[in-house]
Every structure is written in structure tokens, then in C-alpha cells.
Design an enzyme around this catalytic site. Structure first.
Site, short mmCIF file in Angstrom:
data_model
loop_
_atom_site.label_atom_id
_atom_site.label_comp_id
_atom_site.label_asym_id
_atom_site.label_seq_id
_atom_site.Cartn_x
_atom_site.Cartn_y
_atom_site.Cartn_z
N ASP B 313 0.86 -1.19 0.00
CA ASP B 313 0.00 0.00 0.00
C ASP B 313 0.88 1.23 0.00
O ASP B 313 1.89 1.27 0.69
CB ASP B 313 -0.88 0.00 1.26
CG ASP B 313 -2.12 -0.81 1.03
OD1 ASP B 313 -2.61 -0.81 -0.11
OD2 ASP B 313 -2.59 -1.47 1.99
N PHE B 383 -12.83 23.43 7.96
CA PHE B 383 -13.13 22.66 6.75
C PHE B 383 -14.51 22.03 6.88
O PHE B 383 -14.87 21.52 7.93
CB PHE B 383 -12.08 21.55 6.60
CG PHE B 383 -12.26 20.69 5.38
CD1 PHE B 383 -11.69 21.08 4.17
CD2 PHE B 383 -13.01 19.53 5.43
CE1 PHE B 383 -11.85 20.30 3.04
CE2 PHE B 383 -13.18 18.75 4.29
CZ PHE B 383 -12.60 19.13 3.10
N SER B 390 -10.95 25.54 3.86
CA SER B 390 -10.87 26.11 5.19
C SER B 390 -10.09 27.42 5.10
O SER B 390 -9.52 27.72 4.05
CB SER B 390 -10.18 25.14 6.15
OG SER B 390 -8.85 24.95 5.74
#
Lengths: 573, 688
Positions: B313, B383, B390
Site C-alpha cells: 500500500d 473545513f 478552510s
């Protein structure tokens, strides 16, 4: 080693090496089903054979089916050879009216010829009719050689194929091996031999008057046709008792050279066939290199030992040094027309392969000179080896070597992309175990019972060597003899026949099982983590495995035979 | 569980192992190891021969037979000791695990919806499907799935990680493990296993090797060892008739003694590897455990050595978990410092790692100090999923940062267009694998903050090593192909799978397996489970879901995906150790022949003394020296068997050359020196 010997060996090996690629390539084509233009004519014969025998040439066989066909085929062969020997007095082509052979001798000979051993308890010119020799023994010379080749091809296919259920068709393979490889080459060689004086006739034996005004009976017969396949198929069973030492079988230096070449050409060529069929010729060259190195090293020992002569004879004031007028060295049991080098080379070749033809008496070799032939057989006939048997036995050693060494690089061992797992190890163990098992126990029984001891002519360590040699020769399907042992007795006939049978077919079944198992496996792609099996390291590993297994198994026995003999001969003041 | 790596010869372990070694003399135990069983029989036989010699009918002096018998028994005991030591270390680890199994009370709920009525039951009475309430301070009574609530859980007992983790219902963080402790809040958990089947139970069982089965390669090797043993059995057994015959024809000397034959046999059969084989296997599992990886089978450890392809990953393995600000790229007419200043203001109250990295970058580039938002009268705009940006409002200034399309909308709200030049830069940044963050001040786009995936230090070199080992690395990421390609190039992986879905992963694994490759991967989410189940070596993160852990064949307690590389190395080490010791064991035989053969037959053929190249003192001392060397070498090699042959990231060819030289050639030479030394020792101590 003197210059003449070096030259002979150099030219011989050079020529052999030149033949490897064309011969190997041709054989690969034959078994891939495209024999090429020279033998397109054979296609119609081939088709006719399949039609008559009801064979579907396209049908593949699994390993069990293949093994069963092979065993049945050879069993029938044995029955035919046995029958011919037991009925020859009533059959044609028996001008000398030879009687039928005894049951135990006929059994021994039948097994001997179907197993490609050609151990001969009988003496050809005083026991076998021409029909028996031609239709029985010579035919088996072809078929047993073909059997060896097809087993090798089946194993090579196992390595080359992947995720496959079949390893070829036995009937097709055996037909092609005979029709396209053995028959044409044997025919060619027979013609050359005839041109050099090897006889080929059906005449009755001739009585001639010698210069000393005595009468001598000269045996006749269809010798050339049997001589050529005897070498080419690494069979080794001579038409005449003296085998290739007899001028009718091997008249001159040229025929001697050609016969030696014929013995090695298929075993050496098969290494290229192997490389070609698995798609990487380097693999084949590596196996050939291992065989070649072992061969040259062992050959050097034999030539050197024979050329050195015998210190016991030297003590008697006999000149054993090489000079312009004599080849010097240990000439006992050797033909002067061949001399030391050609005799030692022949002996090394005939025992390196499973041929067993002889042009000199191995029994009369020096202890170390005789140890080499013995040890070569005990290595399992892998220094080139018999036709087919050499390469398949060597590949089994490769599998075992790769298994141990492969672990050392931290992966499940693999050979040519095939994982070597429990089943392969089991079958490889069986293939390798059988030979020592029968040779060692056979020898043990023979030295323990009176029937076994009775045949031994020489007392002491040499007598032990003779028995060990007989069983090593039979167990490895070589067929050469240390002479000096009267083996045509019920005990030796039966014991050696069993040894030959087991030594041949037990490993064959194991090899075919491996072929089947490998064919079914996936092929792992090559990566940096794959152990290369074509480099110098692999060659050393392979040689090491062969020597270690062979040496560890037979060193104690050898120590009590040729080794102690050598020490006695050379230490005696 | 203890983090302490047990010392190799820990005195307490050693004492227990010595006792165990004696206990293992039971023939039923010996029978399981065919090679050592032969030695065992040999020991019994020589002991009987000694008894016979004491009675005055000996085939050789009683002291000689006694010594051979004694050392054969030692050979057996040393083999037992090696195995006992390996098992002892594992048992110590298992005991530590068992310590975690506390008998706790569980609060069982009859009705999951009602958490006021609880029944107190013992944890081991819980069955699969039961629902329990776990409140702050309670131990989790069994493995299960959170079905309601959220809580912080201390999993240090299992993972060694002291920071508590959040477990909540739904998603990938819903699994809880028995033996861990809830620190705050409460959760309702459905028990997923019956007593005795918990993760902890299985771990203990594995570690104790109670269910340890021989791995496929171990079986194959055992077959080879048995075959070799048979060959040597034959070679030595037939020596008796040969010797009898030789004595008869040479008319001198005496036949070889049974004692000498047994000694020869034991020296020749591969006792070194036979004695250490099972210890190597146990030690392999135990080494995994020291790396905090629990393998569910020895087969998995072995397979790890064969892995050809690693699926890794991207996040957490190849890159640090989050992106970091790497550059400020101002729009036309804006200075970089201006952009940095605005970016810093917009990020001061942003506690996400990305926000922190912007502040850090501004400080690094322009020495901009952190300012106090309150003093500036600034209002933080957090956010939200709706605006996807944000920022702060400072007076009239509305500073925002966010993705290109979000800021475009914001600017459009002021009636302005988004500058094309900035848009072009956005695309360029995206192309090199970074994430562009646009900063705007009111209607003005100030520029771009380039957020980059930071590739872990040293990972490139690690992949280089793997490549040399013949292992391909494939990066798995949800990023688009452009981004993925850029990171793949930077990290030096061989290939990548972008926009990865669970189906795509599964397909990729199957493809590689179809080509005959072995695939390893790590995973933690439930959607990883199919791929984990398909992979040959599947390391599930302990923080992952129950489904992932069930599908994998290893669990990494540290949940560190990079550890896959260590797992592979441990697997390789185990195979290498086996191969090295087998080679060594067989190569040893040459020297033993030179010691024993002349000694055994010298009475018949005195000439054979020429083979006594080591010049051993006497036939008796020669045989005894070989036997003693054969026994002692086992002890000397126990550390190697337990620690494993050191793995080096070399290509197969050079690794093979190296190991053949060390263990092959070394195996041939060492015993010559060793046997000679033992012989000298025997002479000096007047034992012979």
C-alpha cells in the site's frame, strides 16, 4: 600421459564436441515431430506402423500409462529373446547346430539385452545361432536403446511443458527413436565397418590351416550389423566373446576410433537435445560440461595408471617404458594394435556410458586403472551414461543437487522453473537409492554364500573387486565384466538378472513419475532470485553431488577392493 | 506480552530444556525423527554390547564400547536439547501471551438496544453472537465487533503500542480483541468467536507449536534425509559380509566390530541436520514472533521465502501517512512571501498534519513566526464537507485554501474568473504526483501550495535490495494514474496499481499467480479480505478488521506494513538455514570416512593405514574422535539453527556461490581439523 595419448584424446574429444550440436538438434526435431528432409520417406513407414498396431499417434499419455506401455513392451521383448534361445535348435540360421540354451542362462541373457546391459554369461560364437543373435539380441539392441532415449525425452518434456497432463506417447516415441535415429546411423556405421574388414555373412564356421600347420576354426556371422548398434545404442554385447578386442569386430585403429565415437555420440548429443527442448541450450551445455569434466578427470587417471605399468612386473626386469617400438605400460590383456591410450580411452568410454563393450580385459588393468571403470559405473552411469539413461540419471542428480543448494538461497528449490517438492524428492530418492541397494546387497550375498564365492578366480582383494564389479556392472546396466569370474552359473545368472531388471526399470518408473509430476506443474518465471542452472557454480554443484553420492555410497567397498589392492601392489618392496 | 528477546542460552530456559531433552528419550518421540531414531537404536545396541563386554564376551575392550555408547547417547540428547531449546523459547513467549488471558467478568446484554439491563457472566461463558457492554476500565472479554458506540482502547497488551486507539461501530475500526482494555466511553460488542477459538487462543496454540505440522519443504527434506540414511545403512551393513570375506581371503586380521559399524553409520547419516531440523522450524516461527508477527502456520513462514511479488500500500508503507507542503507557487503579480504569509494565516488553526506542514514550510522559507489568531481578531473557518475548504477571516480579508474546483467556486461567488495561468500550474503540479492546494484572498487567487507525498527515507534502497533478491514490488494506491506514476518513480517500485479497487487488487494477484508467482500483501480493511485470502502470504494489520485478520495467514501486531519485507527475509532465512546445515552435514562425511575406514579394516589390510591422512593416534581413538566430533558439532550449531543463517540481499547466483563455499567447502574441511583436535585431546587426557 605421453604426446600420442594426448593427441588421440584431444582429437577424439574435439570431434565429439563438434557432433553434439547437429546430433542433438536432429534428435530434438525428431521428437518434436519434424525429422526434416532426409527422412521424410520414413513418414509413410511410420504411419503404416501405427495403422497396423492400432496406435493413435496424436494421443498423449500420462506418466502411469507411459510407464505401463514401456514395461509391457520390454516384458514382451524379454519373452521373445528367451523363446528364441530356448528354441534355436529347431529354427533356421543355425549352421553350427548350437543347442538350446539352459533356462537360467537364457533368462539372464534375455533380461540382459532388454535392459541395455548386455552382460554376457554365454560365449556368442559357441552358443548362439545367427537367428538368435540377429532377431533376438540385435533387435533388443535397438529397442532397449530406444527405450532409454524415450524415457529421457519424457523427462525432458516434463521439464519443458507446464500445466500439462501428458508426457508424450510411448509408441510414437519408441518408433521415432528407432526409425529416425538408431536405424539410419547404425546402417551407415555398419557399412563403414564392413569396408574396414568387419565381417557380415551367414556362412558356416571356417576351418583354416595356420602357418604352424594346425587347424583353427574361425567363427563367421552377421557381425557388422550387430557391431554398429552395439556401440551406438551403448549396448555392448559382442557377437563374439572377445567383444571389440576381436579383429572381426574391431579390426583397426580407425574402426576403434569410430566405435568409441559411436558410443558417446547419442549420450552427448542428448544434452543438446535437452537444452533445445527446454528452450535454453545453456542448460544442456552445463550438463555436458559436468559430464565432460568428470570424464576427462577419470580418463586421465586410467591412462596414467596403465601407462605407469605394474611395479611387480617391473621387478622381473621387464621394460615397461614407452618407446618408438612399444607402447609400454601395462599391456597385459590389451591388444597391441590399440596400445595403452586407445585401450584406456575405450575402457573409460565404455564404462562412462552404459555400453560395456570392451577392447581390452578390464580384469588385467592396474588396480587404479580398474577402479575408474568400476567407480564410473557406481556413479550411476551419469558420465555421459547410456543412451537416454545418462541424461535422465544426470537430471535426477541435478534435481537433488538443486534441492539442497536451492534451499541455501532461501527459496523452495526449483529446476527450470519447476518447484522441487516432496513427490519429486521421493521419486528421486527411489531412482538414486535402487542402484546402491541392489549392488551392495547383491555383492554382500555373493561374498557370503558358497555359490557366490565359487566363481571367483583370483583370491584376495582382487577377487572381491571382481564380484563387486559384476554387480556394479549389472546394477547399472553396463554389461562389461572384470572377467576372471565364472558367471555362467545358476547363482550368478539369476542374481545378476534380477539386479539388471531392478536396476533398469525401478529407476525408469521413478523418472517417469517425476516427468509426469513436473509436467503438471506451473512454470515459475525466472528472476534475479532464481538460482541459475547454467553457470560454473551449477556445473561444480552437479559434479559435487554426483561424486559425493557415489563416493559416500561406495567408498567402503572400494577401499576393500581396488584401493587396498593398489596400496599392496605399490607398497610391496 | 514481553518485548524482551530471550537470550539464546538463558540459564532458566537451558535448565528446562535439559530436563525436556531427557523426557524426549521416549521412543514414541524419537520415532518422529527417522534420522535420530537410527542413532537412538544405535545407542541402545552399543549399550547392550558394552554390557556383553563387561560380561567378558566383548568384541572390543569394554572402555571403548562404553565411550562409543556414551557419545551416541549424547548425540541423541544434544538433538533433543536443540529442539527443547527452540520450543522453550516459544513456550516462554506463549506463557507471556497466556498471562493476558484474564478471567474477567463480562456485562452481557439481553437486548442490544437496551444497555441498562446487564447480566454479569464469566468471559469464558460467552458464545459467538452474544452481545456485551464494555465500559471505561473494563477488559474486552472476547474478540468481537463493535455494533454501537465508540471508545478509546488500550491495545498495548497485544501490540506493544502504548497510544490508545479508537474503536467504533462500522468501518474498518470496529474489531476489538480480547484481553485489551477500554479506557474511556463505552461500546457494545457482538462476540464473534466461541471460547477457545479467540485470536489469543490461536496465537498461543501456534506459538506452543502444539499444532505444528511439518511444512511441505520440511517433508521433502526429510524424505531426502531418510533416503541418505538408508543408503548409509546399506553401505555400513554390507561392510560386515565384505569384511568377513576379506578376512577369509587375506587370512589375517579380525572382522570389523559391530561397535565400529554403528559408529560409522551414525557418523555418516545426516545427524547434524536431522538433529536440528525441527529446531530450525520452531525457531523460524519464534523469530517471526520477535518481529511481532504471528504466523498462523509454518507453511506461511516458508512461503514467505518464496515470494516473488510484494503488493505494498502506498500510504504508510511507501510514503509517510500524509502529504506535506513542499513549495509555494505564487500566481502572477504575487510574491512568494505574500503567498506564504496568507497560507500561514489560513493554516494557523488547521490542526491536520497537512495544515501543520504549511506552517512549518512558511517558517522554513521566510522565517514567518506563528501569530496569535485571537490577537488578530481572526475568525477560523473550519473545513466542511460542503465547502471543501478552510481558512480565516481577518477583518475584511477572507483567506481560503482548498482544492482547485472549490476555490474556483469561491472566486466565482465574488463575480470573478479563475486565472488561466493558475489553472495550468494546477495541472502541472498534479502531473508530478503532488496535490495542488489553491490559496485565495477574497476574489484574488494568490497561488498554489504544493502538497507532496513524502516517500519514506531509505525505502528506495530497500526496494533496490528486493530487486536484487528477485522480488518485484508493486505499489497499490487509490490515486489517479498520474500521481501514482510520479510516486512510483520516486520510490523506485517496479510497478503500480492506480485507482485500486478491491476487485482490481484481487485480479492483479490472480494474474501474477497465474504466471506462477507467489504474491505477498498487507491489508487491514474488510475490503482487503478477498485479496488477503487470495495472496500466498497475507499479513493482516492487527489494527485491522476481524475479517482482514481471518483472511490473512499472518498478523502484524505492530501494524507496520513495511514489515512485509522482514517477513520475507525471515522466511528465506529459515530455508537457507536448512539448506546450509544439510550441505554441511553431508560434506562432513568425507573426513569421517578418512577417520573410520582405515581404523576399521587396518587389522585385515595394514596397508589401508595410508588413508589415515589425519594421523590419528590409534584405530580406537580414530573411531571415538569421529563419534565425539559428530556429537559436539550439533551443540556448536544450535545457535546457528536458532538464529538462522544471516540473510544477505544478494542475487541468487552470488548467494549460492557464497553459501556453497562456506557450508560446502567448509563442511568438507572443518571436520578434518575437528576430528584431529578431538583425537589430540583424547591422547593428552590419556583417554585412549
Amino acid at each position: 600421459m605421453n604426446a600420442a595419448a594426448m593427441m588421440l584424446i584431444g582429437v577424439f574429444l574435439g570431434l565429439l564436441l563438434l557432433c553434439v550440436k547437429p546430433v542433438g538438434l536432429y534428435m530434438a526435431r525428431v521428437f518434436e515431430g519434424r525429422p526434416g528432409w532426409p527422412l521424410r520417406a520414413g513418414a509413410s513407414i511410420e504411419r503404416r506402423i501405427y495403422r497396423i498396431c492400432g496406435i493413435d499417434p496424436e494421443a498423449g499419455m500420462g506418466w502411469k500409462h507411459y510407464a505401463l506401455a514401456l514395461l509391457m513392451f520390454n516384458l514382451l521383448g524379454a519373452a521373445a529373446v528367451y523363446a528364441l534361445q530356448r528354441l534355436q535348435v529347431w529354427l533356421p540360421l543355425n549352421p553350427q547346430k548350437f543347442a538350446n540354451l539352459a533356462a537360467d542362462s537364457a533368462f539372464n541373457t534375455a533380461v540382459s539385452f532388454i535392459t541395455n546391459t548386455n552382460w554376457q554369461g554365454y560365449s556368442g560364437e559357441s552358443a548362439m545361432s545367427y537367428l538368435t543373435q540377429m532377431a533376438g539380441l540385435a533387435v533388443q539392441n535397438f529397442l532397449s536403446a530406444a527405450t532409454g532415449i524415450v524415457v529421457a525425452i519424457a523427462l525432458i518434456r516434463g521439464l519443458a511443458r507446464h500445466s500439462a497432463a501428458t508426457i508424450g506417447n510411448f509408441w510414437v516415441d519408441v518408433t521415432r527413436a528407432t526409425l529416425y535415429i538408431l536405424l539410419p546411423v547404425a546402417l551407415l556405421l555398419a557399412l563403414v565397418l564392413v569396408s574396414q574388414g568387419v565381417i557380415q555373412n551367414f556362412s558356416a564356421y571356417k576351418d583354416v590351416t595356420t602357418v604352424e600347420a594346425r587347424t583353427q576354426t574361425l567363427p563367421m556371422g552377421p557381425i557388422a550389423s550387430q557391431e554398429s548398434i552395439k556401440e551406438l545404442g551403448t549396448n555392448g554385447g559382442g557377437f563374439l566373446n572377445a567383444n571389440s578386442a576381436h579383429p572381426y569386430e574391431n579390426p583397426n585403429a580407425l574402426t576403434n576410433f569410430l566405435e568409441m565415437l559411436a558410443i558417446l555420440i547419442i549420450p552427448a548429443g542428448l544434452t543438446y537435445t535437452f537444452g533445445r527442448m527446454v528452450g535454453d541450450t545453456r542448460q544442456g551445455w552445463a550438463v555436458l560440461a559436468a559430464m565432460g569434466i568428470l570424464f576427462v578427470a577419470l580418463l586421465a587417471i586410467t591412462v596414467h595408471s596403465e601407462q605407469q605399468g605394474n611395479p611387480l612386473i617391473a621387478q622381473l626386469g621387464v621394460d615397461q617404458t614407452a618407446s618408438a617400438s612399444q607402447s609400454g605400460g601395462n599391456m597385459e590383456g590389451k591388444e597391441t594394435r590399440f596400445g595403452i591410450a586407445a585401450s584406456a580411452l575405450f575402457a573409460t568410454i565404455t564404462t562412462a556410458t552404459s555400453c560395456g563393450a570392451v577392447n581390452a580385459m578390464h580384469d588385467s588393468f592396474t588396480p587404479l586403472g580398474g577402479l575408474v571403470p568400476l567407480f564410473q559405473m557406481q556413479l550411476g552411469e551419469v558420465v555421459f551414461g547410456g543412451v537416454g539413461t545418462g541424461i535422465y540419471s544426470m537430471l535426477i542428480f541435478a534435481i537433488v543437487g538443486v534441492f539442497i543448494a536451492g534451499l541455501m538461497i532461501g527459496r523452495t528449490p526449483e529446476y527450470l522453473g519447476k518447484k522441487i517438492e516432496a513427490f519429486e524428492m521421493k521419486m528421486s530418492s527411489i531412482a538414486i537409492l535402487v542402484m546402491p541397494f541392489i549392488v551392495l546387497t547383491g555383492t554382500a550375498i555373493a561374498v557370503s554364500v558358497d555359490a557366490g564365492r565359487a566363481g571367483v578366480a583370483n583370491p584376495g582383494a582382487h577377487g572381491f573387486s571382481e564380484i563387486l564389479y559384476a554387480f556394479s556392472s549389472a546394477g547399472n546396466n553396463n554389461g562389461s565384466a572384470f572377467a576372471g569370474i565364472s558367471a555362467n552359473t545358476p547363482f550368478y545368472n539369476v542374481a545378476l538378472a534380477l539386479t539388471m531388471w531392478l536396476g533398469r526399470f525401478w529407476p525408469i518408473v521413478a523418472v517417469l513419475a517425476i516427468a509426469g509430476s513436473l509436467a503438471a506443474k506451473k512454470r515459475i518465471p525466472v528472476s534475479e532470485g532464481t538460482m541459475p542452472t547454467h553457470g560454473v557454480t551449477f556445473v561444480i554443484l552437479l559434479i559435487g553431488t554426483v561424486l559425493l553420492v557415489g563416493a559416500l555410497t561406495f567408498v567402503p567397498a572400494l577401499a576393500l577392493g581396488p584401493v587396498v589392492e593398489h596400496l599392496i601392489v605399490w607398497k610391496t618392496p | 506480552m514481553t518485548r524482551r528477546k530471550p537470550a539464546l542460552f538463558d540459564p532458566s530456559l537451558l535448565a528446562a530444556a535439559a530436563l525436556d531433552a531427557l523426557r524426549k528419550l521416549d521412543p514414541r518421540v524419537q520415532w518422529r525423527n527417522p534420522v535420530m531414531f537410527v542413532v537412538y537404536i544405535g545407542s541402545i545396541l552399543t549399550t547392550a554390547l558394552w554390557a556383553q563386554a563387561l560380561a567378558g564376551h566383548g568384541e572390543a575392550p569394554a572402555w571403548f564400547i562404553f565411550n562409543v555408547a556414551l557419545w551416541l547417547w549424547f548425540t541423541v540428547l544434544f538433538a533433543n536439547l536443540a529442539e527443547a531449546l527452540a520450543e522453550g523459547r516459544s513456550k516462554a513467549q506463549a506463557a507471556a501471551l497466556r498471562g493476558m488471558k484474564q478471567s474477567v467478568q463480562a456485562k452481557k446484554l439481553a437486548n442490544p438496544a437496551d444497555r441498562t439491563t446487564v447480566a454479569q457472566v464469566r468471559a469464558d461463558e460467552l458464545r459467538r453472537g452474544d452481545v456485551v457492554l464494555i465500559e471505561a476500565g473494563d477488559y474486552v472479554p472476547a474478540d468481537g465487533e463493535v455494533i454501537a458506540g465508540a471508545a478509546s482502547v488500550d491495545e498495548s497488551a497485544i501490540t506493544g503500542e502504548s497510544a490508545p486507539v479508537i474503536r467504533e461501530s462500522g468501518g474498518d475500526f470496529s474489531a476489538v480483541t480480547g484481553g485489551t482494555r477500554v479506557l474511556s466511553d463505552w461500546i457494545i460488542v457482538r462476540v464473534t468467536v466461541n471460547p477457545g477459538e479467540t485470536f489469543l487462543d490461536r496465537m498461543i496454540a501456534m506459538v506452543e507449536s502444539a499444532r505444528r505440522q511439518k511444512t511441505p519443504n520440511e517433508i521433502a527434506l526429510t524424505i531426502l534425509l531418510v533416503a541418505l540414511t538408508l543408503v548409509f545403512l546399506l553401505a555400513t551393513a554390507t561392510l560386515l559380509p565384505y569384511s568377513l570375506y576379506s578376512v577369509a581371503v587375506a587370512k589375517s586380521g579380525t572382522p570389523i566390530t559391530i561397535t565400529a559399524l554403528i559408529a560409522l553409520l551414525v557418523c555418516l547419516i545426516p545427524t547434524t541436520i536431522g538433529a536440528l531440523l525441527s529446531a530450525i522450524g520452531v525457531a523460524g516461527m519464534s523469530r517471526m514472533l520477535q518481529a511481532n508477527v504471528i504466523a498462523t502456520s509454518g507453511r506461511a513462514v516458508e512461503a514467505a521465502g518464496d515470494v516473488d511479488v510484494l503488493l505494498l500500500d502506498k500510504t504508510g508503507t511507501i510514503t509517510l501517512g500524509n502529504r506535506q507542503a513542499a513549495a509555494f507557487i505564487p500566481a502572477a503579480g504575487v510574491t512568494e512571501e505574500e503567498l506564504a504569509d496568507a497560507s500561514q494565516l489560513a493554516s494557523l488553526a488547521d490542526e491536520t498534519p497537512e495544515g501543520r506542514s504549511i506552517v512549518v514550510l512558511a517558517k522554513q522559507r521566510f522565517q514567518l513566526r506563528e501569530r496569535d489568531l485571537a490577537a488578530l481578531n481572526a475568525i477560523f473557518v473550519p473545513f466542511s464537507a460542503h465547502t471543501r475548504m478552510s481558512g480565516v477571516n481577518v477583518g475584511a480579508r477572507q483567506i481560503r485554501k482548498g482544492a482547485a474546483d472549490a476555490i474556483e467556486k469561491q472566486i466565482a461567488a465574488f463575480g470573478q474568473g479563475f486565472p488561466r495561468a493558475v489553472l495550468a500550474t494546477v495541472q502541472e503540479v498534479a502531473r508530478r504526483g503532488s496535490t495542488p492546494l489553491i490559496v485565495s484572498d477574497g476574489a484574488r487567487a494568490l497561488g498554489i501550495i504544493e502538497l507532496k507525498d513524502i516517500v519514506k527515507g531509505g525505502i528506495r534502497e530497500r526496494f533496490g535490495e528486493l530487486r536484487r533478491m528477485g522480488i518485484r514490488t508493486i505499489m497499490i494506491t487509490g490515486d489517479n494514474p498520474l500521481t501514482a506514476a510520479a510516486i512510483a518513480a520516486e520510490a523506485g517500485v517496479d510497478s503500480f496499481l492506480a485507482e485500486a479497487t478491491p476487485e482490481a487488487k484481487l485480479k492483479l494477484i490472480r494474474e501474477h499467480q497465474g504466471q506462477g508467482r507467489l504474491v505477498a500483501m498487507t491489508g487491514d480493511g474488510t475490503n482487503d479480505a478477498p485479496a488477503l485470502a487470495q495472496a500466498d502470504v497475507a499479513v493482516a494489520m492487527n489494527t485491522g478488521t476481524q475479517a482482514a485478520k481471518e483472511a490473512g495467514n499472518m498478523v502484524d501486531l505492530d501494524s507496520n506494513p513495511t514489515k512485509l519485507i522482514e517477513v520475507v527475509e525471515t522466511g528465506k532465512q529459515m530455508l537457507m538455514t536448512r539448506g546450509a546445515l544439510t550441505t554441511f552435514s553431508i560434506a562432513n562425511d568425507i573426513a569421517k570416512y578418512f577417520a573410520i575406514i582405515p581404523a576399521a579394516f587396518v587389522t585385515t589390510y595394514p596397508q589401508l593405514n595410508a588413508l589415515n591422512v589425519m594421523h590419528l593416534a590409534s584405530p580406537y581413538s580414530a573411531i571415538l574422535s569421529a563419534v565425539i566430533f559428530n556429537a559436539l558439532i550439533i551443540v556448536f550449531l544450535i545457535p546457528l539453527a536458532l538464529k538462522g543463517v544471516r540473510y544477505r540481499a544478494l542475487g541468487a547466483a552470488s548467494l549460492l556461490r557464497r553459501n556453497l563455499l562456506v557450508y560446502g567447502l567448509g563442511g568438507i574441511l572443518v571436520p578434518f581439523a575437528g576430528i584431529k583436535l578431538v583425537d589430540l585431546g583424547l591422547v593428552v587426557t590419556h583417554l585412549v
